[in-house]
Every structure is written in structure tokens, then in C-alpha cells.
Scaffold this motif. Structure first.
Motif, PDB file in Angstrom:
ATOM      1  N   UNK A 136       0.814  -1.219   0.000  1.00 36.74           N
ATOM      2  CA  UNK A 136       0.000   0.000   0.000  1.00 36.74           C
ATOM      3  C   UNK A 136       0.846   1.266   0.000  1.00 36.74           C
ATOM      4  N   UNK A 137       1.953   1.249   0.732  1.00 33.89           N
ATOM      5  CA  UNK A 137       2.810   2.430   0.766  1.00 33.89           C
ATOM      6  C   UNK A 137       2.275   3.572   1.602  1.00 33.89           C
ATOM      7  N   UNK A 138       1.231   3.303   2.361  1.00 31.32           N
ATOM      8  CA  UNK A 138       0.620   4.341   3.200  1.00 31.32           C
ATOM      9  C   UNK A 138       0.245   3.656   4.518  1.00 31.32           C
ATOM     10  N   UNK A 139       0.287   4.393   5.634  1.00 32.02           N
ATOM     11  CA  UNK A 139       0.032   3.748   6.925  1.00 32.02           C
ATOM     12  C   UNK A 139      -1.411   3.287   7.097  1.00 32.02           C
ATOM     13  N   UNK A 140      -1.611   2.531   8.180  1.00 31.55           N
ATOM     14  CA  UNK A 140      -2.948   2.037   8.502  1.00 31.55           C
ATOM     15  C   UNK A 140      -3.863   3.179   8.938  1.00 31.55           C
ATOM     16  N   UNK A 141      -5.145   2.973   8.748  1.00 36.56           N
ATOM     17  CA  UNK A 141      -6.164   3.863   9.303  1.00 36.56           C
ATOM     18  C   UNK A 141      -6.278   3.547  10.794  1.00 36.56           C
ATOM     19  N   UNK A 142      -6.353   4.569  11.643  1.00 33.90           N
ATOM     20  CA  UNK A 142      -6.504   4.319  13.081  1.00 33.90           C
ATOM     21  C   UNK A 142      -7.893   4.751  13.534  1.00 33.90           C
ATOM     22  N   UNK A 192     -14.318   6.317  15.771  1.00 27.49           N
ATOM     23  CA  UNK A 192     -13.836   7.659  15.466  1.00 27.49           C
ATOM     24  C   UNK A 192     -12.495   7.559  14.750  1.00 27.49           C
ATOM     25  N   UNK A 193     -12.347   8.262  13.637  1.00 25.35           N
ATOM     26  CA  UNK A 193     -11.092   8.215  12.876  1.00 25.35           C
ATOM     27  C   UNK A 193     -10.039   9.081  13.557  1.00 25.35           C
ATOM     28  N   UNK A 194      -8.958   8.446  14.035  1.00 23.46           N
ATOM     29  CA  UNK A 194      -7.838   9.191  14.620  1.00 23.46           C
ATOM     30  C   UNK A 194      -6.810   9.552  13.557  1.00 23.46           C
ATOM     31  N   UNK A 195      -6.674   8.668  12.562  1.00 23.25           N
ATOM     32  CA  UNK A 195      -5.731   8.942  11.480  1.00 23.25           C
ATOM     33  C   UNK A 195      -6.286   8.330  10.210  1.00 23.25           C
ATOM     34  N   UNK A 196      -6.362   9.128   9.142  1.00 21.22           N
ATOM     35  CA  UNK A 196      -6.759   8.591   7.835  1.00 21.22           C
ATOM     36  C   UNK A 196      -5.638   7.675   7.354  1.00 21.22           C
ATOM     37  N   UNK A 197      -5.993   6.629   6.647  1.00 19.54           N
ATOM     38  CA  UNK A 197      -4.965   5.717   6.160  1.00 19.54           C
ATOM     39  C   UNK A 197      -5.516   4.848   5.061  1.00 19.54           C
ATOM     40  N   UNK A 198      -4.909   3.694   4.901  1.00 17.61           N
ATOM     41  CA  UNK A 198      -5.162   2.892   3.720  1.00 17.61           C
ATOM     42  C   UNK A 198      -6.531   2.183   3.769  1.00 17.61           C
ATOM     43  N   UNK A 199      -7.028   1.898   4.966  1.00 13.54           N
ATOM     44  CA  UNK A 199      -8.335   1.237   5.086  1.00 13.54           C
ATOM     45  C   UNK A 199      -9.451   2.262   4.894  1.00 13.54           C
TER      46      UNK A 199
END
Ligand code: TXA
Ligand code: MG
Length: 330
Positions: free
Chosen positions: A192-198, A207-214
Motif C-alpha cells: 500500500x505504501x501508506x500507513x494504517x487507518x486508526x 472515530x477516525x484518529x488517522x486517515x490511512x489505507x483502510x
């Protein structure tokens, strides 16, 4: 910088021999990586998102060594990687909403922040004093083989010096951490090259703490986004994803002296995706920022990226890269 140039005035540094092994992704490499981890050493490993810097999450000194190697602040909690859902539930208390997300198998690229279960043997450093723990079950085959062989929880932030771009290849890991970690398990470029969604669950609400690949399935009710300045995701400093050079966004044309990263119709010197494909762009993002660093580009301009789907996560990273730098790089 050569391995021998690293400061040697700390306990962890004095235990390091200054060389970092590059391990093959075969059974012998995985076994060696797991042995090193059991011995409390640091081993970087590929997941489907980015390379993580692994340490046994139950060994306090090993976890402390992560902060040391990365130069990461102590109050920044770490994601714990687990081989299966059962192991995840040993460490965290899953609210109903979290449980339903992992019921049919844990989706790739998704990290869940849930209340920490007491007395499970996780080092308190992992949660940096928070009453929560971030858990993730990586899908990448090599990460799973490592976790199964190791047989425990692996604390693993992205395997880059703090405040720098996340690594998507073993070479990226070595360029930032060579001599500071025992080994890197080389599985080639991450998918993916991008971090996980948290996602966290304050009051049980996803609640989305960090946007990411999921990306949330269309059937899911719209997710709440953590408010700016909220302390739930303490790693979200505005300049967390900064390359060394300055970054200007929404650049349709380059100004003199700028290195231009294009997208779609904006060609640039190099492109995130000539076809305007957001997945391709996400996979290229950190690589291109690394390339800019390696080439000593001090002024980077980036073409506009549509703010939808994966584009939101890309723009989030780019805004962090473009934010004014902190006086103290944490
Ligand atoms: O894709 C990924 O998530 C990669 C791979 C290696 O798993 N890991 C990664 O870790 O990006 P890291 O440490 O660079 O980012 C993890 C983020 C940090 O912003 C941290 O503050 C946040 O997760 N975090 C960790 N534990 C937390 C917790 N208990 N509560 C809130 N935020 C937490
Ligand atoms: Mg990181």
C-alpha cells in the motif's frame, strides 16, 4: 552517516555493534528475526502498509530502544501487532463496534485503539501511559509468518527516525536507521505504501484518529473524525510527515528551483500517478518524498490531489509535510 558515527553514550547504543543485518524473506530469515526479537533486539519488518520497527512489546527495554533508535518522544504510544484476533483480545477490551469490525477477519490496514486490559504483561511504555492500546493484525504474509514464529505481541511504529517519512522499502529503513537496529527483514516494497487507518472508540463511537489505507465500507454509518488538538492520537503532530525540503501544495506549475511532483494531467518532474490513479499515487507518495530527500531537493512542489477516497489520506500526509516545522523535531 556511517554506523560508527552514532552516539554511544547511552546504554542501548553501547549494546549495539553498529551493524544492521539485512535478512532474506525465507524461513531462515524469519527464524533469525524472531530470535533477535526474543533477545530484545529491534528488527524492522514489512507489513502491507509500511515497514514497522518491531520489538517484543512485553520487554520494556526493547520497547525503550524503539524510542531511542527513532528519537521518538516517550509520550507517543506504539501500535501493537498481533498474529490473530484472540491475541488482540488478550490485550484490549473490544467494544461492540470494534468487535463487529473484526468479526469476519481483521481488515488489512486497520488499527483499533481500545481500552487496555490490565496485567497482560505488555510494557507500559507501549501505551505511553494511556489507558488504551492500539492493536493491529497485519495481513502481509511475511509479517504474519514473523508474528507466528515470534509467538507474541510486537510493538511497531513505522521504521523511520521520528518526524521523517515512513519507509516502504528495506533501503528506506536502512537509510534512516542503519547501525541503530539489529536487522531488517527485506520483503521488497510494501503493497500500500501508506500507513494504517486508526480508529478509536471514545464512548463506544468509532472515530477516525488517522486517515490511512483502510476505507470504511459504504454500508457503515459515516465515521466521526477526531477533533483538531484532541489528545487521543498524540502522534498527530502537524509536521510529523515532513521531508527535509519545504513543500508547497496545489502546484499546477512549478516555480523556478522547485522539484515538481505531478499527478494526472500535471506532469511534473516526476509523477505520483500519470494516470491520475489514487491507489498508484498512495503507493508512490513516500517513495517520492524519500527520493526528494535523497536528491537533496530543498523546494518541493506537489500537484493538486483530489480530496476523495485515498486522496484524503494523501492530502492529510501532504498537509503535514507542508506544515511549518516545529522548533524541536520530536
Ligand atoms: O501502518 C501502520 O500503522 C504502521 C505499521 C508499521 O503498522 N505503523 C505506524 O506506527 O504507522 P506509528 O507509530 O508511526 O504511528 C502510530 C500512530 C501514532 O500517531 C500514535 O500516536 C498512535 O498511532 N497511537 C498509538 N497508540 C495509540 C493509543 N493508545 N491511542 C491513540 N493513538 C495511538
Ligand atoms: Mg510513523
Amino acid at each position: 552517516m556511517q554506523a560508527g558515527d552514532w552516539p554511544r553514550n547511552t546504554d542501548a547504543a553501547s549494546r549495539m555493534d553498529g551493524t544492521t543485518e539485512r535478512l532474506d524473506p525465507d524461513a531462515a530469515g524469519v527464524a533469525r528475526a524472531a530470535d533477535l526479537l526474543r533477545a530484545g533486539r529491534l528488527v524492522a519488518f514489512p507489513t502491507e502498509t509500511v515497514y514497522g520497527l518491531g520489538a517484543d512489546a512485553r520487554q520494556g527495554e526493547a520497547v525503550a530502544a524503539i524510542f531511542e533508535a527513532k528519537g521518538r518522544p516517550r509520550f507517543n504510544p506504539l501500535i501493537v501487532h498481533v498474529p490473530d484476533v484472540r491475541e488482540a483480545e488478550r490485550y484490549g477490551v473490544f467494544p461492540a463496534a470494534a468487535r463487529s469490525l473484526v468479526a469476519g477477519g481483521w481488515p488489512a490496514g486497520l488499527t483499533l485503539v481500545v481500552p487496555l486490559r490490565e496485567g497482560t504483561g505488555l510494557s507500559p511504555l507501549v501505551s505511553a501511559g494511556n489507558p488504551t492500546v492500539a492493536l493491529r493484525l497485519p495481513k502481509a504474509d511475511l509479517a504474519q509468518r514473523l508474528l507466528r514464529n515470534f509467538g507474541g505481541p510486537l510493538a511497531g511504529p513505522s521504521a523511520n527516525p521520528s518526524g521523517r517519512v515512513s519507509p516502504t522499502t528495506a533501503d528506506h529503513v536502512l537509510s534512516g536507521l542503519s547501525g541503530r537496529i539489529a536487522a531488517v527483514l527485506d520483503g521488497g516494497p510494501t503493497e500500500a505504501g501508506l500507513e494504517s487507518t486508526i480508529l478509536g472508540f471514545p464512548d463506544g463511537v468509532p472515530t477516525v484518529y488517522r486517515e490511512g489505507v483502510w476505507q470504511a465500507p459504504a454500508s457503515m454509518p459515516r465515521l466521526t473524525k477526531a477533533g483538531e488538538g484532541r489528545a487521543d492520537a498524540p502522534g498527530q503532530f502537524s509536521s510529523h510527515y515532513a521531508p527535509k525540503g519545504s513543500v508547497r501544495l496545489d502546484a499546477v506549475t512549478a516555480r523556478p528551483g522547485e522539484w515538481h511532483i505531478g499527478f494526472g494531467p500535471v506532469r511534473g518532474d516526476v509523477s505520483l500517478s500519470p494516470a491520475g490513479d489514487l491507489r498508484e499515487a498512495a503507493a508512490a507518495l513516500f517513495s517520492l518524498l524519500h527520493e526528494a530527500d535523497a536528491a537533496g531537493r530543498d523546494r518541493i512542489a506537489v500537484a493538486p490531489i483530489p480530496d476523495r477516497g485515498l486522496g484524503r489520506a494523501i492530502n492529510d500526509r501532504l498537509r503535514r509535510a507542508a506544515a511549518p516545522r516545529q522548533a524541536f523535531r520530536l
